[in-house]
Design a protein around this motif. Structure first.
Motif, PDB file in Angstrom:
ATOM      1  N   CYS A  67       6.329  24.856   8.183  1.00 20.47           N
ATOM      2  CA  CYS A  67       6.277  23.412   8.430  1.00 20.47           C
ATOM      3  C   CYS A  67       5.743  23.101   9.827  1.00 20.47           C
ATOM      4  O   CYS A  67       5.283  22.001  10.083  1.00 20.47           O
ATOM      5  CB  CYS A  67       7.661  22.794   8.251  1.00 20.47           C
ATOM      6  N   SER A  68       5.788  24.063  10.712  1.00 15.52           N
ATOM      7  CA  SER A  68       5.268  23.839  12.060  1.00 15.52           C
ATOM      8  C   SER A  68       3.740  23.818  12.084  1.00 15.52           C
ATOM      9  O   SER A  68       3.147  23.430  13.085  1.00 15.52           O
ATOM     10  CB  SER A  68       5.779  24.917  13.014  1.00 15.52           C
ATOM     11  N   ASP A  69       3.092  24.204  10.990  1.00 15.28           N
ATOM     12  CA  ASP A  69       1.631  24.189  10.911  1.00 15.28           C
ATOM     13  C   ASP A  69       1.088  22.836  10.457  1.00 15.28           C
ATOM     14  O   ASP A  69      -0.089  22.719  10.137  1.00 15.28           O
ATOM     15  CB  ASP A  69       1.139  25.267   9.943  1.00 15.28           C
ATOM     16  N   ILE A  70       1.917  21.835  10.436  1.00 17.41           N
ATOM     17  CA  ILE A  70       1.514  20.509   9.979  1.00 17.41           C
ATOM     18  C   ILE A  70       0.496  19.908  10.945  1.00 17.41           C
ATOM     19  O   ILE A  70       0.539  20.154  12.151  1.00 17.41           O
ATOM     20  CB  ILE A  70       2.756  19.601   9.831  1.00 17.41           C
ATOM     21  N   TYR A  71      -0.458  19.151  10.409  1.00 16.40           N
ATOM     22  CA  TYR A  71      -1.459  18.481  11.238  1.00 16.40           C
ATOM     23  C   TYR A  71      -0.795  17.370  12.047  1.00 16.40           C
ATOM     24  O   TYR A  71       0.187  16.763  11.613  1.00 16.40           O
ATOM     25  CB  TYR A  71      -2.558  17.877  10.378  1.00 16.40           C
ATOM     26  N   ALA A  72      -1.372  17.086  13.193  1.00 12.61           N
ATOM     27  CA  ALA A  72      -0.811  16.053  14.075  1.00 12.61           C
ATOM     28  C   ALA A  72      -0.838  14.678  13.411  1.00 12.61           C
ATOM     29  O   ALA A  72       0.087  13.880  13.588  1.00 12.61           O
ATOM     30  CB  ALA A  72      -1.578  16.022  15.388  1.00 12.61           C
ATOM     31  N   ILE A  73      -1.871  14.391  12.638  1.00 15.10           N
ATOM     32  CA  ILE A  73      -1.948  13.089  11.965  1.00 15.10           C
ATOM     33  C   ILE A  73      -0.822  12.941  10.949  1.00 15.10           C
ATOM     34  O   ILE A  73      -0.267  11.857  10.771  1.00 15.10           O
ATOM     35  CB  ILE A  73      -3.340  12.866  11.318  1.00 15.10           C
ATOM     36  N   ASP A  74      -0.446  14.035  10.294  1.00 13.37           N
ATOM     37  CA  ASP A  74       0.675  13.974   9.360  1.00 13.37           C
ATOM     38  C   ASP A  74       1.993  13.730  10.085  1.00 13.37           C
ATOM     39  O   ASP A  74       2.838  12.976   9.600  1.00 13.37           O
ATOM     40  CB  ASP A  74       0.767  15.256   8.539  1.00 13.37           C
ATOM     41  N   VAL A  75       2.174  14.364  11.228  1.00 20.03           N
ATOM     42  CA  VAL A  75       3.390  14.120  12.014  1.00 20.03           C
ATOM     43  C   VAL A  75       3.466  12.648  12.386  1.00 20.03           C
ATOM     44  O   VAL A  75       4.516  12.009  12.269  1.00 20.03           O
ATOM     45  CB  VAL A  75       3.418  15.009  13.277  1.00 20.03           C
ATOM     46  N   PHE A  76       2.344  12.093  12.809  1.00 20.98           N
ATOM     47  CA  PHE A  76       2.306  10.686  13.204  1.00 20.98           C
ATOM     48  C   PHE A  76       2.608   9.771  12.016  1.00 20.98           C
ATOM     49  O   PHE A  76       3.411   8.843  12.122  1.00 20.98           O
ATOM     50  CB  PHE A  76       0.932  10.372  13.797  1.00 20.98           C
ATOM     51  N   LEU A  77       1.995  10.026  10.870  1.00 24.14           N
ATOM     52  CA  LEU A  77       2.212   9.169   9.698  1.00 24.14           C
ATOM     53  C   LEU A  77       3.632   9.292   9.148  1.00 24.14           C
ATOM     54  O   LEU A  77       4.235   8.292   8.739  1.00 24.14           O
ATOM     55  CB  LEU A  77       1.187   9.504   8.614  1.00 24.14           C
ATOM     56  N   ILE A  78       4.176  10.491   9.156  1.00 24.55           N
ATOM     57  CA  ILE A  78       5.558  10.674   8.702  1.00 24.55           C
ATOM     58  C   ILE A  78       6.518   9.977   9.656  1.00 24.55           C
ATOM     59  O   ILE A  78       7.491   9.349   9.236  1.00 24.55           O
ATOM     60  CB  ILE A  78       5.885  12.174   8.562  1.00 24.55           C
ATOM     61  N   ALA A  79       6.225  10.065  10.940  1.00 25.91           N
ATOM     62  CA  ALA A  79       7.075   9.391  11.926  1.00 25.91           C
ATOM     63  C   ALA A  79       7.021   7.876  11.749  1.00 25.91           C
ATOM     64  O   ALA A  79       8.038   7.193  11.904  1.00 25.91           O
ATOM     65  CB  ALA A  79       6.642   9.777  13.332  1.00 25.91           C
ATOM     66  N   LEU A  80       5.854   7.335  11.419  1.00 21.78           N
ATOM     67  CA  LEU A  80       5.754   5.891  11.174  1.00 21.78           C
ATOM     68  C   LEU A  80       6.579   5.478   9.955  1.00 21.78           C
ATOM     69  O   LEU A  80       7.173   4.401   9.936  1.00 21.78           O
ATOM     70  CB  LEU A  80       4.300   5.481  10.964  1.00 21.78           C
ATOM     71  N   LYS A  81       6.599   6.333   8.944  1.00 21.33           N
ATOM     72  CA  LYS A  81       7.379   6.014   7.745  1.00 21.33           C
ATOM     73  C   LYS A  81       8.876   6.073   8.011  1.00 21.33           C
ATOM     74  O   LYS A  81       9.634   5.250   7.515  1.00 21.33           O
ATOM     75  CB  LYS A  81       7.048   6.993   6.616  1.00 21.33           C
ATOM     76  N   THR A  82       9.300   7.066   8.768  1.00 23.48           N
ATOM     77  CA  THR A  82      10.736   7.281   8.939  1.00 23.48           C
ATOM     78  C   THR A  82      11.336   6.542  10.130  1.00 23.48           C
ATOM     79  O   THR A  82      12.518   6.236  10.113  1.00 23.48           O
ATOM     80  CB  THR A  82      11.040   8.781   9.092  1.00 23.48           C
ATOM     81  N   ASN A  83      10.535   6.273  11.162  1.00 21.99           N
ATOM     82  CA  ASN A  83      11.056   5.641  12.382  1.00 21.99           C
ATOM     83  C   ASN A  83      10.206   4.442  12.778  1.00 21.99           C
ATOM     84  O   ASN A  83       9.180   4.594  13.427  1.00 21.99           O
ATOM     85  CB  ASN A  83      11.049   6.636  13.546  1.00 21.99           C
TER      86      ASN A  83
END
Length: 112
Positions: A67-83
């Protein structure tokens, strides 16, 4: 009269700019706190098991091993959904950049 070394032309322009400077100084701590909070929360996805993090991927391929290999854009989009607090960080960051551009443009105009 020069207010903050940015606008020449009297007290009226300086007072108007002083109001904007006050708002700017309020936005900086809000931006920093919300940015740090959002990065801490969004970095927790690295520690999720693969069964929980892979369904959240949008741009990251499903065949990544960790899971640490996730793209930065995915981290950003997931963070927008959850927070939703990240929206505050984005808005205050845009305000800070816009204000700095505004001040620089006024400074350049006044030099001519």
């Amino acid at each position: 009269m020069v207010k903050f070394g940015l606008i020449r032309g009297g007290i009226k322009g300086g007072v108007w700019l002083n109001k904007w400077w006050g708002l700017w100084w309020i936005c900086i701590p809000i931006f920093i706190v919300s940015y740090i909070y959002s990065m801490i929360i969004s970095s927790k996805i690295v520690y999720l098991p693969q069964s929980e993090c892979k369904p959240k991927f949008i741009f990251t391929p499903q065949d990544v091993q960790y899971c640490s290999d996730i793209y930065a854009i995915d981290v950003f989009l997931i963070a927008l959904k959850t927070n939703p607090i990240i929206y505050i960080s984005i808005l205050t960051g845009l305000y800070i950049m816009g204000f700095l551009v505004f001040v620089l443009i006024n400074k350049i105009r006044r030099r001519k």
